[in-house]
Design a protein around this motif. Structure first.
Motif, PDB file in Angstrom:
ATOM      1  N   ILE A   1       0.878  -1.178   0.000  1.00 34.60           N
ATOM      2  CA  ILE A   1       0.000   0.000   0.000  1.00 34.60           C
ATOM      3  C   ILE A   1       0.912   1.224   0.000  1.00 34.60           C
ATOM      4  N   SER A   2       0.732   2.070  -0.991  1.00 29.73           N
ATOM      5  CA  SER A   2       1.600   3.246  -1.118  1.00 29.73           C
ATOM      6  C   SER A   2       1.384   4.223   0.034  1.00 29.73           C
ATOM      7  N   ARG A   3       2.466   4.870   0.389  1.00 30.80           N
ATOM      8  CA  ARG A   3       2.350   5.942   1.391  1.00 30.80           C
ATOM      9  C   ARG A   3       1.833   7.204   0.717  1.00 30.80           C
ATOM     10  N   THR A   4       0.774   7.760   1.280  1.00 30.37           N
ATOM     11  CA  THR A   4       0.280   9.057   0.796  1.00 30.37           C
ATOM     12  C   THR A   4      -0.406   9.792   1.941  1.00 30.37           C
ATOM     13  N   ILE A   5      -0.271  11.082   1.936  1.00 31.53           N
ATOM     14  CA  ILE A   5      -0.851  11.928   2.981  1.00 31.53           C
ATOM     15  C   ILE A   5      -2.380  11.785   3.009  1.00 31.53           C
ATOM     16  N   ARG A   6      -2.943  11.350   1.872  1.00 32.41           N
ATOM     17  CA  ARG A   6      -4.407  11.164   1.785  1.00 32.41           C
ATOM     18  C   ARG A   6      -4.914  10.174   2.842  1.00 32.41           C
ATOM     19  N   VAL A   7      -4.083   9.201   3.200  1.00 30.10           N
ATOM     20  CA  VAL A   7      -4.495   8.186   4.183  1.00 30.10           C
ATOM     21  C   VAL A   7      -4.730   8.852   5.538  1.00 30.10           C
ATOM     22  N   THR A   8      -3.811   9.710   5.926  1.00 29.80           N
ATOM     23  CA  THR A   8      -3.949  10.412   7.206  1.00 29.80           C
ATOM     24  C   THR A   8      -5.117  11.394   7.153  1.00 29.80           C
ATOM     25  N   GLU A   9      -5.288  12.039   6.008  1.00 28.55           N
ATOM     26  CA  GLU A   9      -6.422  12.974   5.858  1.00 28.55           C
ATOM     27  C   GLU A   9      -7.755  12.222   5.959  1.00 28.55           C
ATOM     28  N   ALA A  10      -7.842  11.082   5.294  1.00 30.83           N
ATOM     29  CA  ALA A  10      -9.090  10.291   5.326  1.00 30.83           C
ATOM     30  C   ALA A  10      -9.398   9.870   6.765  1.00 30.83           C
ATOM     31  N   LYS A  11      -8.347   9.477   7.477  1.00 30.07           N
ATOM     32  CA  LYS A  11      -8.527   9.073   8.879  1.00 30.07           C
ATOM     33  C   LYS A  11      -9.078  10.243   9.699  1.00 30.07           C
ATOM     34  N   ALA A  12      -8.534  11.433   9.471  1.00 26.83           N
ATOM     35  CA  ALA A  12      -8.999  12.617  10.203  1.00 26.83           C
ATOM     36  C   ALA A  12     -10.464  12.921   9.881  1.00 26.83           C
ATOM     37  N   HIS A  13     -10.895  12.549   8.668  1.00 31.57           N
ATOM     38  CA  HIS A  13     -12.295  12.761   8.283  1.00 31.57           C
ATOM     39  C   HIS A  13     -13.178  11.567   8.651  1.00 31.57           C
ATOM     40  N   CYS A  14     -12.597  10.554   9.298  1.00 30.73           N
ATOM     41  CA  CYS A  14     -13.329   9.336   9.679  1.00 30.73           C
ATOM     42  C   CYS A  14     -13.992   8.684   8.477  1.00 30.73           C
ATOM     43  N   GLN A  15     -13.236   8.593   7.393  1.00 29.05           N
ATOM     44  CA  GLN A  15     -13.759   8.003   6.160  1.00 29.05           C
ATOM     45  C   GLN A  15     -12.757   6.999   5.592  1.00 29.05           C
ATOM     46  N   PRO A  16     -13.273   5.986   4.859  1.00 36.46           N
ATOM     47  CA  PRO A  16     -12.351   5.148   4.102  1.00 36.46           C
ATOM     48  C   PRO A  16     -11.623   5.997   3.065  1.00 36.46           C
ATOM     49  N   ILE A  17     -10.441   5.538   2.659  1.00 41.80           N
ATOM     50  CA  ILE A  17      -9.631   6.350   1.744  1.00 41.80           C
ATOM     51  C   ILE A  17     -10.354   6.580   0.423  1.00 41.80           C
ATOM     52  N   SER A  18     -10.992   5.541  -0.124  1.00 46.18           N
ATOM     53  CA  SER A  18     -11.583   5.762  -1.440  1.00 46.18           C
ATOM     54  C   SER A  18     -12.881   6.546  -1.396  1.00 46.18           C
ATOM     55  N   VAL A  19     -13.418   6.816  -0.222  1.00 49.10           N
ATOM     56  CA  VAL A  19     -14.523   7.780  -0.120  1.00 49.10           C
ATOM     57  C   VAL A  19     -13.918   9.179  -0.125  1.00 49.10           C
ATOM     58  N   TYR A  20     -12.839   9.326   0.615  1.00 49.02           N
ATOM     59  CA  TYR A  20     -12.194  10.643   0.735  1.00 49.02           C
ATOM     60  C   TYR A  20     -11.540  11.068  -0.578  1.00 49.02           C
ATOM     61  N   ASP A  21     -10.792  10.160  -1.203  1.00 50.47           N
ATOM     62  CA  ASP A  21     -10.146  10.469  -2.478  1.00 50.47           C
ATOM     63  C   ASP A  21     -10.010   9.202  -3.317  1.00 50.47           C
ATOM     64  N   PRO A  22     -11.035   8.923  -4.148  1.00 52.23           N
ATOM     65  CA  PRO A  22     -11.051   7.662  -4.892  1.00 52.23           C
ATOM     66  C   PRO A  22      -9.882   7.506  -5.865  1.00 52.23           C
ATOM     67  N   THR A  23      -9.227   8.612  -6.202  1.00 48.72           N
ATOM     68  CA  THR A  23      -8.181   8.499  -7.233  1.00 48.72           C
ATOM     69  C   THR A  23      -6.787   8.303  -6.632  1.00 48.72           C
ATOM     70  N   CYS A  24      -6.669   8.320  -5.310  1.00 47.85           N
ATOM     71  CA  CYS A  24      -5.300   8.264  -4.765  1.00 47.85           C
ATOM     72  C   CYS A  24      -4.754   6.837  -4.821  1.00 47.85           C
ATOM     73  N   THR A  25      -3.418   6.755  -4.806  1.00 49.95           N
ATOM     74  CA  THR A  25      -2.761   5.458  -5.006  1.00 49.95           C
ATOM     75  C   THR A  25      -3.170   4.441  -3.939  1.00 49.95           C
ATOM     76  N   ALA A  26      -3.245   4.866  -2.687  1.00 52.10           N
ATOM     77  CA  ALA A  26      -3.557   3.918  -1.615  1.00 52.10           C
ATOM     78  C   ALA A  26      -4.979   3.361  -1.783  1.00 52.10           C
ATOM     79  N   ALA A  27      -5.904   4.181  -2.303  1.00 56.59           N
ATOM     80  CA  ALA A  27      -7.272   3.692  -2.547  1.00 56.59           C
ATOM     81  C   ALA A  27      -7.220   2.566  -3.574  1.00 56.59           C
ATOM     82  N   GLU A  28      -6.474   2.789  -4.637  1.00 60.47           N
ATOM     83  CA  GLU A  28      -6.349   1.749  -5.670  1.00 60.47           C
ATOM     84  C   GLU A  28      -5.660   0.508  -5.119  1.00 60.47           C
ATOM     85  N   ASP A  29      -4.657   0.714  -4.282  1.00 58.78           N
ATOM     86  CA  ASP A  29      -3.940  -0.427  -3.693  1.00 58.78           C
ATOM     87  C   ASP A  29      -4.881  -1.281  -2.832  1.00 58.78           C
TER      88      ASP A  29
END
Ligand SMILES: Nc1ncnc2c1ncn2[C@@H]1O[C@H](COP(=O)(O)OP(=O)(O)OP(=O)(O)O)[C@@H](O)[C@H]1O
Ligand SMILES: [Mg+2]
Length: 283
Positions: free
Chosen positions: A238-266
């Protein structure tokens, strides 16, 4: 979304119970438990018993008193003293204070059901009482409607983790890319073998590199070591991306927060592989 095969839940097949574990803190266990659970619910399965196609049904059991999996899917972690039933009630050593697992489950906005945690669960990590290590396993067996049950473990392998490993069909090891990760994986492997009396044949079935930043020689060498030692179990990274920490802060799964980010695809790719292995898969 990766190409999804036709998935079938066979008649009378039990749920696949996946313990997400690692004998080390902060490596991405909870991130993996939350996002794998969510990505699984986005896949469709043909249910032979119900004779219809429906989303995969997932229960996420939060076995960490920190409650990060609970909050990660937008539920509030009840403060001690609040009456909301949690895993504390399910696992309590005193029978009169105990509650069935089914009675503590809550729905979330994301389709995943959650059995929440609370801080008091920490007390039980020292001792679950007689038969306690098998308590979760017996409760899980009362919930045949789920296709997958994902358990988020805490990093210390005491009573709670033993109960989780005793209930598990599979163990998914979340491996970070720090210098002592391969040692932590070996240590988890030994601990998993120790619950063999409760759960014969249990072993680490999947290894996922988390929070992975390619490019450096050190992370590449960890990746190579894991690939070589665990070739069948290795699920990729799973790629490291700041989006993961942001999604966590928003209490959301990564692909809800940003469906296009690398970790969501991973995580989507990992979920497809897990679904293919846990259900019957046609091409
Ligand atoms: N792919 C990633 N990219 C960036 N940050 C990540 C990634 N995966 C995890 N993290 C961050 O690393 C931190 C630890 O992650 P997480 O809470 O999932 O670990 P954990 O193993 O469950 O920790 P603990 O042992 O405390 O339960 C979090 O802040 C999380 O946002
Ligand atoms: Mg965690």
């Amino acid at each position: 979304m990766p190409k999804t095969p036709k998935l079938v839940r066979a008649l009378n097949s039990p749920p696949v119970v996946i313990a997400v574990a690692m004998r080390k803190g902060g490596v991405g266990k909870t991130t993996t438990a939350v996002n794998l659970s969510y990505e699984l619910t986005r896949l469709q399965v043909f249910d032979e018993a119900e004779q219809e196609t429906r989303p995969i049904r997932v229960l996420l059991i939060d076995m960490d008193p920190q409650g990060n999996a609970t909050s990660g899917l937008g539920l509030e972690v009840p403060p001690d003293g609040d009456p909301t039933p949690t895993m504390f009630n399910v696992l309590h050593p005193e029978k009169h204070r105990r509650m069935p697992l089914n009675d503590v489950i809550q729905g979330t906005d994301f389709g995943v059901d959650v059995a929440p945690s609370r801080e008091a669960l920490d007390e039980l990590d020292k001792g679950l009482g007689p038969g306690g290590q098998m308590r979760l396993r017996r409760e899980v067996e009362t919930l045949p409607a789920y296709d997958f049950i994902v358990i988020d473990c805490r990093p210390t392998l005491n009573e709670l983790a033993s109960a989780a490993l005793s209930a598990a069909t599979w163990v998914l090891a979340a491996v970070g890319t720090g210098p002592d990760e391969v040692g932590a994986l070996a240590s988890l492997d030994a601990a998993v073998e120790n619950v063999d009396l409760n759960n014969p044949g249990i072993k680490i079935t999947h290894v996922l590199l988390t929070n992975y930043l390619g490019g450096s020689r050190a992370t590449k060498s960890i990746r190579r070591a894991v690939e070589e030692a665990w070739p069948k179990e290795y699920l990729g990274y799973i790629s490291r991306t700041i989006r993961v920490t942001e999604a966590k802060a928003h209490c959301q799964p990564i692909s809800v927060y940003d469906p296009t980010c690398t970790a969501a695809e991973d995580y989507q790719r990992v979920a497809v592989r897990i679904a293919e292995e846990g259900l019957i898969s046609h091409g």
